[in-house]
Design an enzyme around this catalytic site. Structure first.
Site, mmCIF file in Angstrom:
data_model
loop_
_atom_site.group_PDB
_atom_site.id
_atom_site.type_symbol
_atom_site.label_atom_id
_atom_site.label_comp_id
_atom_site.label_asym_id
_atom_site.label_seq_id
_atom_site.Cartn_x
_atom_site.Cartn_y
_atom_site.Cartn_z
ATOM 1 N N ALA A 13 -22.756 7.044 -10.566
ATOM 2 C CA ALA A 13 -22.592 6.424 -11.878
ATOM 3 C C ALA A 13 -21.247 5.746 -12.074
ATOM 4 O O ALA A 13 -20.994 5.169 -13.131
ATOM 5 C CB ALA A 13 -22.793 7.482 -12.979
ATOM 6 N N ARG A 18 -12.447 -1.433 -9.375
ATOM 7 C CA ARG A 18 -11.469 -1.899 -8.390
ATOM 8 C C ARG A 18 -12.092 -2.719 -7.265
ATOM 9 O O ARG A 18 -11.379 -3.373 -6.498
ATOM 10 C CB ARG A 18 -10.712 -0.706 -7.804
ATOM 11 C CG ARG A 18 -9.614 -0.186 -8.733
ATOM 12 C CD ARG A 18 -8.821 0.915 -8.056
ATOM 13 N NE ARG A 18 -9.485 2.205 -8.152
ATOM 14 C CZ ARG A 18 -9.100 3.294 -7.493
ATOM 15 N NH1 ARG A 18 -8.070 3.238 -6.665
ATOM 16 N NH2 ARG A 18 -9.751 4.424 -7.631
ATOM 17 N N LYS A 25 -20.459 -0.781 -7.048
ATOM 18 C CA LYS A 25 -19.721 -0.323 -5.873
ATOM 19 C C LYS A 25 -20.628 0.320 -4.837
ATOM 20 O O LYS A 25 -20.521 0.036 -3.635
ATOM 21 C CB LYS A 25 -18.627 0.657 -6.304
ATOM 22 C CG LYS A 25 -17.885 1.289 -5.133
ATOM 23 C CD LYS A 25 -16.712 2.122 -5.566
ATOM 24 C CE LYS A 25 -17.083 3.335 -6.354
ATOM 25 N NZ LYS A 25 -15.944 4.245 -6.571
ATOM 26 N N THR A 84 -17.106 14.602 -13.669
ATOM 27 C CA THR A 84 -18.060 14.879 -12.604
ATOM 28 C C THR A 84 -19.006 16.033 -12.920
ATOM 29 O O THR A 84 -20.184 15.993 -12.553
ATOM 30 C CB THR A 84 -17.299 15.162 -11.299
ATOM 31 O OG1 THR A 84 -16.259 16.123 -11.551
ATOM 32 C CG2 THR A 84 -16.673 13.896 -10.749
ATOM 33 N N GLU A 158 -6.522 19.537 -10.256
ATOM 34 C CA GLU A 158 -6.343 18.080 -10.272
ATOM 35 C C GLU A 158 -4.848 17.747 -10.212
ATOM 36 O O GLU A 158 -4.011 18.471 -10.752
ATOM 37 C CB GLU A 158 -6.968 17.480 -11.535
ATOM 38 C CG GLU A 158 -8.486 17.568 -11.584
ATOM 39 C CD GLU A 158 -9.158 16.810 -10.461
ATOM 40 O OE1 GLU A 158 -8.706 15.694 -10.143
ATOM 41 O OE2 GLU A 158 -10.133 17.333 -9.890
ATOM 42 N N ASN A 230 -13.119 2.807 -2.905
ATOM 43 C CA ASN A 230 -12.861 2.354 -4.274
ATOM 44 C C ASN A 230 -12.526 0.869 -4.372
ATOM 45 O O ASN A 230 -12.567 0.308 -5.459
ATOM 46 C CB ASN A 230 -11.710 3.168 -4.876
ATOM 47 C CG ASN A 230 -12.088 4.621 -5.064
ATOM 48 O OD1 ASN A 230 -13.038 4.936 -5.769
ATOM 49 N ND2 ASN A 230 -11.367 5.507 -4.400
#
Length: 446
Positions: A13, A18, A25, A84, A158, A230
């Site tokens: 999704a 970028r 993508k 996520t 993270e 990406n």
């Protein structure tokens, strides 16, 4: 291990801004297959029982790609992008079906192997409620850190939420994760959004499991295998890795490549043992090559079949539908399209053979063209076994050249030629003695 039912949830999704592309993508390609397609291929090879693909709003194109490559897959829409874990919960209906293992993958991580998917599943089968994939990062900046205490995975932090000490950790989160199907919904629904981004992070499933005294485990994979894509630079890097894998597999199966770094393969290319490939050869989708074939430099193939012991090139192009029989030859600067070339036939140089059938041991002279298109329709040329087509001939389809027939050089053939006949389709030569000198004299200046 007792057979276990596995569900793969593939997250597709992401917006991929970028990439600077109108194409989503995950539909960009490496080795001729979409990023999503590579992940689907890996989970299918890992004997997954069911596949769920989570797409973004309005992404019918991504859904169509998933269903084309995995017709039994289910597609779910993540209406809002809230992290996520939120994306995985978009497939809640699939999660509720009681699978033993749930493997979460990302459609922009196309280099993951079936073996790694199996490792994740096996870790759950052996008692882990959460098994997370990790890699040793050369530069860990931006990645989630795997927090290990006394040999156990206790959290995935993270980067934005990590302490200074935690940021010095180089074992990083690859994103892929397996969950025990009995606890998957419980763990996912327990994840909150108290973090710098205000999102629901899948890695927090580790802390949810630890809080419930469930076992957790980190598995390590090579960094190249878990590379995400990406932008176009990362796309090219993934392509290079995939090409290396494909070349290595081909050479280890008995194919000789003189300069492997110059050979481009597609994900579905099949090449037989003892085939020789010279530099600068491109294999598009749908190419099958037999055994003992010689492929000379600077060739381009797409949706073509090359039979055993055939010889192709240099500078040959085989377009869709080209089918070369054993011991046939297509030489330099030749193009073959939608044509069957029987065993032992030769198209040696500077010819175009399209929408045609070439019989066994026929010889096509240099500069021969099958004129297959009238501006509206395609028509077929049939050249019989043992026929000989002289150089610089044009065969205007639909036309048939019989077995053993000859076509004189420089002919334009518009009517069928019977077997064993000679056809000449050119003007009679006229010689005018002295004409050249007279012409030059008449045009002298001064």
């Amino acid at each position: 291990m007792v057979a276990r039912r596995g569900l793969a949830i593939i997250l597709a999704a992401g917006e991929g801004t970028r990439m600077r592309s109108a194409l989503p993508k995950v539909l960009h390609r490496i080795a001729g297959l979409s990023l999503l397609g590579h992940v689907l291929k890996a989970v299918q090879a890992a004997d997954i029982d069911a596949i769920a693909v989570v797409v973004g709003p309005g992404r019918e194109d991504v859904a169509a790609e998933a269903l084309k490559l995995a017709p039994g897959a289910r597609v779910f829409e993540q209406k809002e992008r809230r992290g996520t874990a939120h994306a995985v919960l978009a497939a809640q209906d699939a999660l509720a079906e009681g699978f033993d293992d749930v493997v979460v993958l990302f459609a922009d991580t196309p280099l993951v192997t079936p073996a790694t998917v199996r490792r994740l599943r096996n870790a759950v089968g052996e008692g882990a409620s959460v098994a997370a994939l990790a890699f040793e990062a050369k530069d860990p900046t931006g990645y989630g850190r795997m927090i290990i205490e006394e040999g156990s995975l206790v959290a995935i932090r993270e980067h934005k939420d990590a302490s200074e000490d935690e940021r010095r950790v180089t074992l990083c989160n690859a994103g892929l994760m397996a969950l025990d199907g009995r606890h998957a919904l419980e763990l996912l629904e327990g994840i909150g959004s108290d973090n710098a981004q205000g999102e629901f992070y899948l890695p927090d499933a580790v802390e949810q499991a630890r809080a419930r005294s469930y076992a957790t485990q980190a598995l390590v994979a090579p960094e190249d295998e878990v590379r995400g894509v990406n932008d176009r630079v990362q796309l090219a890097a993934a392509e290079a890795i995939m090409q290396g894998r494909l070349r290595d597999a081909a050479m280890r199966s008995g194919v000789t490549m003189i300069a492997p770094e110059t050979v481009f393969l597609s994900h579905d290319t099949v090449i037989g043992q003892d085939t020789l490939i010279e530099p600068n050869v491109y294999f598009g989708l749908g190419v099958t090559v037999g055994t003992g074939v010689a492929i000379h430099a600077n060739c381009h193939f797409e949706k073509a079949v090359i039979g055993d012991r055939a010889e192709v090139g240099p500078f040959a192009r085989l377009r869709p539908g080209a089918d070369l029989g054993e011991n046939s030859k297509v030489g330099n600067f030749c193009e073959v399209k939608n044509a069957q070339v029987a065993a032992g036939a030769k198209i040696n140089h500077l010819s175009y053979v399209g929408d045609a059938t070439v019989g066994a041991k026929a010889n096509i002279g240099a500069g021969t063209i099958t004129c297959n298109y009238d501006g509206f329709n395609k028509a077929r040329t049939v050249i019989g076994a043992g026929a000989f087509i002289g150089s610089n001939s044009a065969l205007v389809a639909p036309v048939s050249i019989g077995d053993g027939a000859f076509v004189g050089s420089g002919s334009v053939i518009t009517d069928d030629v019977p077997a064993d006949a000679l056809a000449l389709g050119r003007g009679r030569q006229v010689v005018k003695a002295g004409w050249g000198k007279a012409f030059r004299d008449a045009n002298k200046k001064g």
